[in-house]
Scaffold this motif. Structure first.
Motif, mmCIF file in Angstrom:
data_model
loop_
_atom_site.group_PDB
_atom_site.id
_atom_site.type_symbol
_atom_site.label_atom_id
_atom_site.label_comp_id
_atom_site.label_asym_id
_atom_site.label_seq_id
_atom_site.Cartn_x
_atom_site.Cartn_y
_atom_site.Cartn_z
ATOM 1 N N GLU A 13 0.829 -1.213 0.000
ATOM 2 C CA GLU A 13 0.000 0.000 0.000
ATOM 3 C C GLU A 13 0.862 1.260 0.000
ATOM 4 O O GLU A 13 0.516 2.252 -0.633
ATOM 5 C CB GLU A 13 -0.916 0.028 1.231
ATOM 6 C CG GLU A 13 -2.031 -0.961 1.181
ATOM 7 C CD GLU A 13 -2.855 -1.001 2.462
ATOM 8 O OE1 GLU A 13 -3.911 -1.634 2.443
ATOM 9 O OE2 GLU A 13 -2.447 -0.417 3.488
ATOM 10 N N TRP A 14 1.974 1.225 0.708
ATOM 11 C CA TRP A 14 2.881 2.383 0.807
ATOM 12 C C TRP A 14 3.828 2.497 -0.389
ATOM 13 O O TRP A 14 4.634 3.416 -0.450
ATOM 14 C CB TRP A 14 3.694 2.319 2.089
ATOM 15 C CG TRP A 14 2.881 2.439 3.342
ATOM 16 C CD1 TRP A 14 1.692 3.090 3.513
ATOM 17 C CD2 TRP A 14 3.217 1.896 4.619
ATOM 18 N NE1 TRP A 14 1.268 2.985 4.811
ATOM 19 C CE2 TRP A 14 2.189 2.257 5.519
ATOM 20 C CE3 TRP A 14 4.284 1.137 5.093
ATOM 21 C CZ2 TRP A 14 2.191 1.895 6.850
ATOM 22 C CZ3 TRP A 14 4.294 0.773 6.425
ATOM 23 C CH2 TRP A 14 3.259 1.150 7.298
ATOM 24 N N ARG B 80 -5.880 -15.402 3.172
ATOM 25 C CA ARG B 80 -5.634 -15.261 1.738
ATOM 26 C C ARG B 80 -4.660 -14.119 1.475
ATOM 27 O O ARG B 80 -4.739 -13.063 2.096
ATOM 28 C CB ARG B 80 -6.930 -15.015 0.989
ATOM 29 C CG ARG B 80 -7.889 -16.154 1.203
ATOM 30 C CD ARG B 80 -8.861 -16.302 0.080
ATOM 31 N NE ARG B 80 -9.796 -17.360 0.390
ATOM 32 C CZ ARG B 80 -9.665 -18.601 -0.012
ATOM 33 N NH1 ARG B 80 -8.654 -18.951 -0.747
ATOM 34 N NH2 ARG B 80 -10.568 -19.502 0.300
ATOM 35 N N LEU B 81 -3.799 -14.359 0.539
ATOM 36 C CA LEU B 81 -2.834 -13.366 0.115
ATOM 37 C C LEU B 81 -3.562 -12.142 -0.418
ATOM 38 O O LEU B 81 -4.514 -12.274 -1.191
ATOM 39 C CB LEU B 81 -1.951 -13.981 -0.978
ATOM 40 C CG LEU B 81 -0.719 -13.225 -1.409
ATOM 41 C CD1 LEU B 81 0.247 -13.053 -0.241
ATOM 42 C CD2 LEU B 81 -0.028 -13.987 -2.527
ATOM 43 N N PHE B 82 -3.151 -10.976 0.017
ATOM 44 C CA PHE B 82 -3.669 -9.682 -0.435
ATOM 45 C C PHE B 82 -5.085 -9.364 0.036
ATOM 46 O O PHE B 82 -5.633 -8.351 -0.352
ATOM 47 C CB PHE B 82 -3.595 -9.534 -1.957
ATOM 48 C CG PHE B 82 -2.233 -9.788 -2.523
ATOM 49 C CD1 PHE B 82 -1.113 -9.162 -1.996
ATOM 50 C CD2 PHE B 82 -2.067 -10.646 -3.591
ATOM 51 C CE1 PHE B 82 0.149 -9.399 -2.518
ATOM 52 C CE2 PHE B 82 -0.810 -10.888 -4.125
ATOM 53 C CZ PHE B 82 0.298 -10.258 -3.575
ATOM 54 N N LEU C 165 -5.763 -0.920 -2.132
ATOM 55 C CA LEU C 165 -4.981 -0.060 -3.018
ATOM 56 C C LEU C 165 -5.882 1.001 -3.627
ATOM 57 O O LEU C 165 -7.023 0.707 -3.992
ATOM 58 C CB LEU C 165 -4.347 -0.878 -4.141
ATOM 59 C CG LEU C 165 -3.264 -1.862 -3.741
ATOM 60 C CD1 LEU C 165 -2.856 -2.703 -4.946
ATOM 61 C CD2 LEU C 165 -2.059 -1.155 -3.174
ATOM 62 N N PRO C 166 -5.386 2.230 -3.777
ATOM 63 C CA PRO C 166 -6.196 3.269 -4.403
ATOM 64 C C PRO C 166 -6.423 3.008 -5.898
ATOM 65 O O PRO C 166 -7.378 3.494 -6.480
ATOM 66 C CB PRO C 166 -5.395 4.546 -4.174
ATOM 67 C CG PRO C 166 -3.993 4.089 -3.938
ATOM 68 C CD PRO C 166 -4.097 2.715 -3.341
ATOM 69 N N GLU C 167 -5.530 2.250 -6.512
ATOM 70 C CA GLU C 167 -5.655 1.903 -7.936
ATOM 71 C C GLU C 167 -4.914 0.595 -8.170
ATOM 72 O O GLU C 167 -4.180 0.111 -7.314
ATOM 73 C CB GLU C 167 -5.070 3.008 -8.812
ATOM 74 C CG GLU C 167 -3.600 3.289 -8.540
ATOM 75 C CD GLU C 167 -3.077 4.492 -9.316
ATOM 76 O OE1 GLU C 167 -1.969 4.383 -9.836
ATOM 77 O OE2 GLU C 167 -3.783 5.500 -9.389
#
Length: 176
Positions: free
Chosen positions: A120-121, A141-143, A148-150
């Motif tokens: 995210e960063w 689960r992964l992710f 995320l903004p996009e």
């Protein structure tokens, strides 16, 4: 294959998994984990490096892991009795940016929550994933813990099918 990355739902694989991650860790000199992943890895692998009680592939992985510098991101761990591990409690993004600016090899991370924050960063440059040829249907689960903004555009730069049937994938962020 279903994105489940809960180690309690399946085993890590064959010797080729240890060999793959050993080679990957040979290219880094620092690993950064959150508390949960750190406590899964330490003291298990450093003790395995000392005892050499596992098969050769796992012993080789243990030796590489034991010699790496480590960072654990945690507000709950008070003290660590390891000379090569430091704790980051606050200002995580800023502290990791400082670590990235230091000379040396690459930095590796693993787990779920901390890597999600680092993604995210915008602090992850490469993604190394191993897809196991199983579907477990439940577990972390992964992710799934990331927002995320996009979309994050990635480019596949390497893939390898391991003898266990696992597929190791390496992606880099696309530069816009």
């Amino acid at each position: 294959m279903d994105g489940c990355c809960d180690h309690t739902r399946f085993s890590g694989g064959d010797d080729d998994i240890h060999d793959y991650f050993r080679k990957l860790l040979e290219s880094v000199d620092l690993v950064i984990y959150g508390r949960k992943t750190y406590e899964l890895m330490v003291p298990f692998w450093p003790e395995a490096a000392l005892s050499q009680s596992m098969d050769e592939s796992a012993n080789a992985f243990a030796r590489v892991f034991a010699n790496l510098k480590r960072v654990v991101v945690s507000k709950t761990i008070d003290h660590i009795d390891e000379r090569q591990t430091m704790i980051i409690r606050d200002n995580v993004k800023e502290e990791i940016l400082k670590l990235k600016q230091q000379p040396g090899k690459a930095i590796s991370t693993g787990g779920v929550e901390l890597p999600a924050r680092l993604i995210e960063w915008g602090l992850i440059d490469e993604f190394h994933m191993v897809v196991h040829p199983i579907i477990v249907g439940q577990g972390r689960r992964l992710f799934s813990e990331m927002s995320l903004p996009e979309n994050l555009g990635l480019k596949l730069v390497a893939s390898e099918t391991l003898s266990s049937g696992c597929v190791a994938l390496r992606y880099e962020k696309r530069i816009s």
